[in-house]
Design an enzyme around this catalytic site. Structure first.
Site, PDB file in Angstrom:
ATOM      1  N   PHE A   3       4.228  81.160  20.500  1.00  0.00           N
ATOM      2  CA  PHE A   3       5.745  82.011  20.502  1.00  0.00           C
ATOM      3  C   PHE A   3       6.275  82.588  21.903  1.00  0.00           C
ATOM      4  CE2 PHE A   3       3.489  82.885  16.315  1.00  0.00           C
ATOM      5  CZ  PHE A   3       4.475  82.506  15.543  1.00  0.00           C
ATOM      6  N   GLY A  61       2.870  55.803  46.195  1.00  0.00           N
ATOM      7  CA  GLY A  61       1.564  55.907  46.507  1.00  0.00           C
ATOM      8  C   GLY A  61       1.160  55.120  47.879  1.00  0.00           C
ATOM      9  N   GLY A  62      -0.028  54.678  47.931  1.00  0.00           N
ATOM     10  CA  GLY A  62      -0.542  53.976  48.882  1.00  0.00           C
ATOM     11  C   GLY A  62      -0.111  52.292  49.093  1.00  0.00           C
ATOM     12  N   ASP A  83       6.409  69.382  27.229  1.00  0.00           N
ATOM     13  CA  ASP A  83       5.849  69.765  25.889  1.00  0.00           C
ATOM     14  C   ASP A  83       4.356  69.368  25.682  1.00  0.00           C
ATOM     15  OD1 ASP A  83       7.400  71.829  24.655  1.00  0.00           O
ATOM     16  OD2 ASP A  83       9.008  70.324  24.177  1.00  0.00           O
ATOM     17  N   GLU A  92      11.647  71.546  26.976  1.00  0.00           N
ATOM     18  CA  GLU A  92      10.972  70.449  27.520  1.00  0.00           C
ATOM     19  C   GLU A  92      11.654  70.073  29.049  1.00  0.00           C
ATOM     20  OE1 GLU A  92       9.151  67.221  28.855  1.00  0.00           O
ATOM     21  OE2 GLU A  92       8.666  68.036  26.964  1.00  0.00           O
ATOM     22  N   GLN A 134       6.772  71.443  19.710  1.00  0.00           N
ATOM     23  CA  GLN A 134       6.003  70.260  20.056  1.00  0.00           C
ATOM     24  C   GLN A 134       4.644  70.712  20.957  1.00  0.00           C
ATOM     25  OE1 GLN A 134       6.470  66.422  22.766  1.00  0.00           O
ATOM     26  NE2 GLN A 134       8.409  67.518  22.107  1.00  0.00           N
TER      27      GLN A 134
END
Length: 407
Positions: A95, A241-242, A166, A137, A16
């Site tokens: 790889f 967040g804010g 990924d 992942e 992926q």
């Protein structure tokens, strides 16, 4: 003419992280030739839902490409690969560490064959102590800061459904490749582009590193957590967040009957009116952000007492009418069936010669002068004759190479 028309990409990626990057290059107009072992990318067979046809895992990551097969362990295969490198603008591989070197093609050799080549590598980790770890992942999510900050305070760390390890790394790799391609127009030289999955996830978690440093000055007031240690805690659905946000339940109470609501300072009065509690807009216990911060859980509970009486689309209409930032939690089924996303070309149907039609995600990169037409992914080795013929390999030799297992 497409943005990257005329750019040749040799795609040695699989699974992926790499294919997500090279598919974006293909959507931008590059000629992406997917080089596979004669057995093919392993994802052609993984999670198959249609017997004898390439899986959705493969088809949804390899649209708009061409496919050739080549056994890189054979001497003739290495000779052919050398010719492919000479004519490529970009080579992308994901790889394990050192795999391409062991094939006999370290960066120095590739640079010697083609000084203009941009050689992009996606690895799990940087060259430090984690270099030989096997990356997947969720391993990248675990080691990049995502899992430790995802979930609820009293629960275990959680992986996100978004493939930030990924596909997130694939987008980072694309940025590096495009920057190198642009720099080449000034220098005439190619260069190495290296991206690690752990690094990409950490970059996506940078706000959590921000909060890690803020902890030295005291509790994080925007978080609903009651206690803070010396590391950023998991904080459920808090925005972090804010402006505080949370996912509130809606009728009829199904697994995705939720709307995510952000409460801005200017939004508190209209929200108070909508939920039938107008007095809260003037109540000193609720009127200001400073008053609400210590009791965010109670604030969203008040909002949820109203939202649970209505379906999420009704809630969405009422809040949007008052200019309140919000969004419904959309299930995968709703997204696949979303007419607006279909019209925008973000959810598309592609016809495949073996499996028939399948639905996939279209290009999120929208360029006014380089529109994207999502085309079916290639069958294994579909373009051997075309690509190798361009290199001067005769039809007779092609047949011999196939019988000898070189292609």
């Amino acid at each position: 003419m497409k943005a990257l028309e005329g750019v040749r990409v040799l795609d040695m990626t699989h699974v992926q992280s790499g294919p997500s990057c090279t598919q974006l290059l293909a959507w931008l107009g590059a000629d992406v030739v997917k080089l596979e072992a004669p057995t093919g990318d392993i994802t052609r067979q993984q999670l198959r839902d249609v017997p004898g046809a390439d899986s959705l895992y493969f088809t949804m990551l390899n649209c708009n490409k061409r496919s050739i097969t080549l056994n890189m362990k054979s001497e003739r295969g290495k000779e052919i690969f050398t010719e492919l490198v000479k004519e490529a603008d970009i080579l992308v591989e994901n790889f394990g560490p050192g795999a391409v070197d062991r094939m006999g093609f370290p960066w120095e050799r590739l640079q010697e064959l083609n000084p203009r080549l941009i050689y992009a590598s996606i690895k799990g980790f940087g060259p430090g102590k984690y270099a030989k770890f096997k990356a997947y992942e969720v391993v990248a999510q675990a080691m990049g800061g995502s899992m430790s900050t995802t979930g609820f305070e009293d629960g275990p760390p959680l992986a996100t459904g978004a493939q930030i390890g990924d596909s997130g790394t694939g987008v980072h790799a694309l940025s590096g490749i495009l920057a190198a391609l642009y720099q080449r127009t000034n220098t005439g030289r190619g260069q190495r582009v290296q991206v690690a999955m752990q690094h990409a996830v950490l970059n996506l978690c940078r706000v959590k590193l921000r909060d890690q440093q803020r902890l030295s000055h005291g509790p994080l007031n925007e978080y609903p957590n009651e206690q803070f240690g010396d590391e950023v805690p998991r904080s459920g659905n808090a925005s972090g967040g804010g402006q505080p946000g949370w996912a509130v339940r809606c009728a009829p109470g199904g697994p995705n009957d939720y709307v995510y609501v952000i409460v801005q300072p200017v939004g508190w009065k209209p929200i108070s009116d909508i939920i039938g509690r107008p007095e809260l807009a003037e109540d000193p216990e609720w009127a200001t952000p400073e008053a609400r911060l210590p009791k965010l859980d109670k604030m969203f509970q008040l909002i949820e007492e109203w939202t649970i009486q209505h379906d999420k689309w009704t809630v969405l209409d009422r809040l949007n009418a008052a200019n309140i930032p919000c969004g419904p939690i959309l299930s995968t089924k709703e997204l696949v069936e979303d007419e607006s996303l279909r019209e925008e070309g973000i959810v598309v149907t592609v016809d495949h010669p073996e499996r028939g039609e399948f639905v996939t995600v279209g290009s999120p990169l929208q360029l006014s002068d380089s529109p994207v037409d999502v085309r079916t992914p290639p069958l294994l080795g579909e373009h051997n004759e075309e690509i190798y013929g361009r290199l001067g390999v005769s039809a007779e030799e092609l047949a011999e190479l196939k019988s000898n297992g070189v292609i």
